[in-house]
Write a protein that holds these residues in place. Structure first.
Motif, PDB file in Angstrom:
ATOM      1  N   PRO A  19       0.824  -1.212   0.000  1.00 39.46           N
ATOM      2  CA  PRO A  19       0.000   0.000   0.000  1.00 39.46           C
ATOM      3  C   PRO A  19       0.861   1.266   0.000  1.00 39.46           C
ATOM      4  CG  PRO A  19      -0.869  -1.592   1.550  1.00 39.46           C
ATOM      5  CD  PRO A  19       0.463  -2.120   1.106  1.00 39.46           C
ATOM      6  N   LEU A  20       0.495   2.221  -0.868  1.00 38.42           N
ATOM      7  CA  LEU A  20       1.291   3.426  -1.070  1.00 38.42           C
ATOM      8  C   LEU A  20       0.399   4.657  -1.089  1.00 38.42           C
ATOM      9  CD1 LEU A  20       3.470   2.099  -4.042  1.00 38.42           C
ATOM     10  CD2 LEU A  20       4.219   2.307  -1.659  1.00 38.42           C
ATOM     11  N   VAL A  21       1.030   5.801  -0.851  1.00 34.61           N
ATOM     12  CA  VAL A  21       0.364   7.097  -0.984  1.00 34.61           C
ATOM     13  C   VAL A  21       1.160   7.935  -1.983  1.00 34.61           C
ATOM     14  CG1 VAL A  21      -0.412   9.180   0.196  1.00 34.61           C
ATOM     15  CG2 VAL A  21      -0.482   6.981   1.387  1.00 34.61           C
ATOM     16  N   PHE A  22       0.465   8.441  -3.005  1.00 32.20           N
ATOM     17  CA  PHE A  22       1.073   9.315  -4.013  1.00 32.20           C
ATOM     18  C   PHE A  22       0.665  10.752  -3.698  1.00 32.20           C
ATOM     19  CE2 PHE A  22       1.442   5.278  -5.919  1.00 32.20           C
ATOM     20  CZ  PHE A  22       2.320   5.343  -6.999  1.00 32.20           C
ATOM     21  N   LYS A  23       1.675  11.622  -3.488  1.00 29.13           N
ATOM     22  CA  LYS A  23       1.410  13.019  -3.165  1.00 29.13           C
ATOM     23  C   LYS A  23       2.117  13.921  -4.166  1.00 29.13           C
ATOM     24  CE  LYS A  23       1.150  12.303   1.855  1.00 29.13           C
ATOM     25  NZ  LYS A  23       1.719  12.694   3.168  1.00 29.13           N
ATOM     26  N   PRO A  24       1.402  14.866  -4.772  1.00 29.26           N
ATOM     27  CA  PRO A  24       2.081  15.808  -5.669  1.00 29.26           C
ATOM     28  C   PRO A  24       3.041  16.696  -4.892  1.00 29.26           C
ATOM     29  CG  PRO A  24      -0.185  16.495  -5.288  1.00 29.26           C
ATOM     30  CD  PRO A  24      -0.035  15.142  -4.648  1.00 29.26           C
ATOM     31  N   VAL A  25       4.168  17.000  -5.480  1.00 25.54           N
ATOM     32  CA  VAL A  25       5.129  17.912  -4.857  1.00 25.54           C
ATOM     33  C   VAL A  25       4.560  19.321  -4.955  1.00 25.54           C
ATOM     34  CG1 VAL A  25       7.457  18.870  -4.948  1.00 25.54           C
ATOM     35  CG2 VAL A  25       7.083  16.426  -5.416  1.00 25.54           C
ATOM     36  N   GLY A  26       4.334  19.944  -3.811  1.00 20.65           N
ATOM     37  CA  GLY A  26       3.724  21.273  -3.785  1.00 20.65           C
ATOM     38  C   GLY A  26       2.587  21.305  -2.780  1.00 20.65           C
ATOM     39  N   ASP A  27       1.558  22.077  -3.086  1.00 25.88           N
ATOM     40  CA  ASP A  27       0.446  22.284  -2.163  1.00 25.88           C
ATOM     41  C   ASP A  27      -0.475  21.068  -2.162  1.00 25.88           C
ATOM     42  OD1 ASP A  27      -1.529  23.253  -0.547  1.00 25.88           O
ATOM     43  OD2 ASP A  27      -2.386  24.617  -2.050  1.00 25.88           O
ATOM     44  N   THR A  28      -0.572  20.400  -1.004  1.00 30.99           N
ATOM     45  CA  THR A  28      -1.500  19.271  -0.852  1.00 30.99           C
ATOM     46  C   THR A  28      -2.528  19.557   0.240  1.00 30.99           C
ATOM     47  OG1 THR A  28       0.022  18.162   0.674  1.00 30.99           O
ATOM     48  CG2 THR A  28       0.183  17.582  -1.652  1.00 30.99           C
ATOM     49  N   SER A  29      -2.774  20.836   0.523  1.00 29.32           N
ATOM     50  CA  SER A  29      -3.709  21.195   1.589  1.00 29.32           C
ATOM     51  C   SER A  29      -5.072  20.565   1.315  1.00 29.32           C
ATOM     52  CB  SER A  29      -3.843  22.725   1.688  1.00 29.32           C
ATOM     53  OG  SER A  29      -4.240  23.278   0.445  1.00 29.32           O
ATOM     54  N   GLY A  30      -5.649  20.025   2.388  1.00 28.69           N
ATOM     55  CA  GLY A  30      -6.942  19.376   2.259  1.00 28.69           C
ATOM     56  C   GLY A  30      -6.893  18.076   1.492  1.00 28.69           C
ATOM     57  N   GLY A  31      -5.680  17.538   1.296  1.00 30.35           N
ATOM     58  CA  GLY A  31      -5.547  16.290   0.558  1.00 30.35           C
ATOM     59  C   GLY A  31      -5.602  16.455  -0.944  1.00 30.35           C
ATOM     60  N   LYS A  32      -5.435  17.697  -1.417  1.00 30.12           N
ATOM     61  CA  LYS A  32      -5.534  17.976  -2.848  1.00 30.12           C
ATOM     62  C   LYS A  32      -4.501  17.176  -3.643  1.00 30.12           C
ATOM     63  CE  LYS A  32      -4.247  22.087  -4.008  1.00 30.12           C
ATOM     64  NZ  LYS A  32      -4.263  23.559  -4.104  1.00 30.12           N
ATOM     65  N   GLY A  33      -4.976  16.387  -4.580  1.00 30.58           N
ATOM     66  CA  GLY A  33      -4.090  15.631  -5.454  1.00 30.58           C
ATOM     67  C   GLY A  33      -3.522  14.363  -4.860  1.00 30.58           C
ATOM     68  N   VAL A  37      -3.106   4.090  -2.837  1.00 35.75           N
ATOM     69  CA  VAL A  37      -3.112   2.847  -3.612  1.00 35.75           C
ATOM     70  C   VAL A  37      -2.946   1.684  -2.630  1.00 35.75           C
ATOM     71  CG1 VAL A  37      -1.871   1.467  -5.327  1.00 35.75           C
ATOM     72  CG2 VAL A  37      -2.175   3.934  -5.683  1.00 35.75           C
ATOM     73  N   ASP A  38      -3.900   0.761  -2.635  1.00 37.80           N
ATOM     74  CA  ASP A  38      -3.825  -0.393  -1.735  1.00 37.80           C
ATOM     75  C   ASP A  38      -3.142  -1.590  -2.380  1.00 37.80           C
ATOM     76  OD1 ASP A  38      -5.124   0.680   0.598  1.00 37.80           O
ATOM     77  OD2 ASP A  38      -6.991   0.648  -0.544  1.00 37.80           O
ATOM     78  N   GLY A  39      -3.044  -1.594  -3.697  1.00 37.35           N
ATOM     79  CA  GLY A  39      -2.388  -2.712  -4.368  1.00 37.35           C
ATOM     80  C   GLY A  39      -2.422  -2.536  -5.871  1.00 37.35           C
ATOM     81  N   TYR A  40      -1.877  -3.514  -6.575  1.00 42.57           N
ATOM     82  CA  TYR A  40      -1.812  -3.445  -8.032  1.00 42.57           C
ATOM     83  C   TYR A  40      -2.117  -4.824  -8.608  1.00 42.57           C
ATOM     84  CZ  TYR A  40      -0.048  -2.395 -12.723  1.00 42.57           C
ATOM     85  OH  TYR A  40       0.064  -2.215 -14.085  1.00 42.57           O
ATOM     86  N   ASP A  41      -3.127  -4.887  -9.459  1.00 43.32           N
ATOM     87  CA  ASP A  41      -3.509  -6.116 -10.148  1.00 43.32           C
ATOM     88  C   ASP A  41      -2.683  -6.201 -11.429  1.00 43.32           C
ATOM     89  OD1 ASP A  41      -4.653  -8.163 -11.580  1.00 43.32           O
ATOM     90  OD2 ASP A  41      -6.723  -7.494 -11.300  1.00 43.32           O
ATOM     91  N   LEU A  42      -1.575  -6.927 -11.349  1.00 44.50           N
ATOM     92  CA  LEU A  42      -0.633  -6.998 -12.463  1.00 44.50           C
ATOM     93  C   LEU A  42      -1.258  -7.653 -13.687  1.00 44.50           C
ATOM     94  CD1 LEU A  42       2.215  -6.641 -13.607  1.00 44.50           C
ATOM     95  CD2 LEU A  42       2.852  -8.781 -12.474  1.00 44.50           C
ATOM     96  N   GLY A  50      -9.106   0.124  -2.002  1.00 44.94           N
ATOM     97  CA  GLY A  50     -10.232  -0.454  -1.280  1.00 44.94           C
ATOM     98  C   GLY A  50     -10.891  -1.526  -2.118  1.00 44.94           C
ATOM     99  N   THR A  51     -12.199  -1.367  -2.354  1.00 47.18           N
ATOM    100  CA  THR A  51     -12.939  -2.321  -3.179  1.00 47.18           C
ATOM    101  C   THR A  51     -13.012  -1.885  -4.639  1.00 47.18           C
ATOM    102  OG1 THR A  51     -15.034  -1.219  -2.635  1.00 47.18           O
ATOM    103  CG2 THR A  51     -14.341  -3.035  -1.211  1.00 47.18           C
ATOM    104  N   GLU A  52     -12.391  -0.755  -4.962  1.00 43.92           N
ATOM    105  CA  GLU A  52     -12.446  -0.222  -6.321  1.00 43.92           C
ATOM    106  C   GLU A  52     -11.155  -0.530  -7.075  1.00 43.92           C
ATOM    107  OE1 GLU A  52     -13.122   3.932  -5.953  1.00 43.92           O
ATOM    108  OE2 GLU A  52     -15.103   3.723  -5.055  1.00 43.92           O
ATOM    109  N   GLN A  53     -11.267  -0.560  -8.392  1.00 40.67           N
ATOM    110  CA  GLN A  53     -10.109  -0.719  -9.258  1.00 40.67           C
ATOM    111  C   GLN A  53     -10.225   0.261 -10.418  1.00 40.67           C
ATOM    112  OE1 GLN A  53      -9.334  -4.702 -10.583  1.00 40.67           O
ATOM    113  NE2 GLN A  53      -9.132  -5.539  -8.519  1.00 40.67           N
ATOM    114  N   ILE A  54      -9.108   0.889 -10.764  1.00 38.05           N
ATOM    115  CA  ILE A  54      -9.077   1.769 -11.923  1.00 38.05           C
ATOM    116  C   ILE A  54      -7.909   1.350 -12.808  1.00 38.05           C
ATOM    117  CG2 ILE A  54     -10.130   3.706 -10.692  1.00 38.05           C
ATOM    118  CD1 ILE A  54      -7.368   4.990 -10.547  1.00 38.05           C
ATOM    119  N   SER A  55      -8.025   1.662 -14.073  1.00 39.92           N
ATOM    120  CA  SER A  55      -6.967   1.266 -14.998  1.00 39.92           C
ATOM    121  C   SER A  55      -5.689   2.036 -14.707  1.00 39.92           C
ATOM    122  CB  SER A  55      -7.405   1.518 -16.442  1.00 39.92           C
ATOM    123  OG  SER A  55      -7.481   2.908 -16.702  1.00 39.92           O
TER     124      SER A  55
END
Length: 231
Positions: A19-33, A37-42, A50-55
């Motif tokens: 499990p990972l967290v991707f954060k943009p370099v810069g302003d992330t106030s309020g969780g912006k951007g 990621v909980d995993g990767y379906d190779l 969570g229970t969702e998957q995106i391409s």
């Protein structure tokens, strides 16, 4: 290394495989951007949250390409069950406010912050989270409040888990960590420290120069009652 292409993102997800967290370099106030990621379906090239998957293509477009200054990748914190069960999708932090009074560093207030509505962050203003006062001596949490109204709540509005009366874990260690961290900044008067509850102890997330004094005011407190105002 550089993560400039979709293949770079694919490779880092496969290599890290946790499990990972991707954060943009810069302003992330309020969780912006921020993206969790909980995993990767190779097999299907799907990013799992969570229970969702995106391409992978959609993730790359919506997260990486929208971060022109780059992306910071961090391991997702596995938090203590006491706070995790109240709102599992966000890292729920204590904000501990420290004040430098001469050579001494004092704690003048603390609140427990919880995310809301299944969102990834615990921000109370931009993400609708709730917060509750922490008794500085005992570490027991009071009723919760929202930034947007004056009504107190015993239970979390989304998960319906009880907030009022819980004992936060590692409370003495949390206070020690906040004071020790502030001691590294000899010319700064006050900070609000966001400290998470890991499974084995405190984890410092960030420090805030603007620590939202309205959190204390909302719960009936006043800076007039603190050493910050008296001196």
């Amino acid at each position: 290394g550089n993560l400039r292409t979709i293949d770079d993102i694919h490779n880092i997800l496969v290599e890290l495989n946790r499990p990972l967290v991707f954060k943009p370099v810069g302003d992330t106030s309020g969780g912006k951007g921020v993206a969790v990621v909980d995993g990767y379906d190779l097999l299907n090239n799907k990013v799992v949250k969570g229970t969702e998957q995106i391409s992978l293509e959609e993730f790359y477009k919506n997260v990486c390409l929208k971060s022109p200054n780059g992306v910071l990748i961090q391991e997702k914190i596995i938090q203590h069950d006491t706070v995790n069960r109240i709102h599992p999708s966000s890292v729920n932090c204590a904000r501990i406010v420290t004040f430098r009074n001469g050579d001494n560093i004092e704690i003048i207030g603390a609140v427990m912050k919880f995310g809301n509505n299944g969102k990834d962050v615990d921000n109370s203003v931009l993400a609708g989270g709730v917060f509750a006062k922490i008794d500085l001596q005992s570490g027991v949490v009071g009723n919760a409040f929202s930034y947007f109204n004056s009504e107190s709540q015993v239970y979390h509005p989304y998960t319906e888990e009880r907030i009022a009366g819980i004992q936060v874990p590692f409370w003495d260690e949390m206070k020690e960590v906040a004071i020790k961290a502030h001691s590294c900044f000899i010319h700064c008067r006050t900070f609000g420290w966001d400290i998470a509850f890991g499974t084995h102890g405190p984890i410092v997330i960030e420090m805030n120069g603007n620590w939202q004094h309205n959190h204390l005011h909302k719960m009936g407190g006043s800076l007039r009652e603190t050493s910050y105002a008296r001196r």
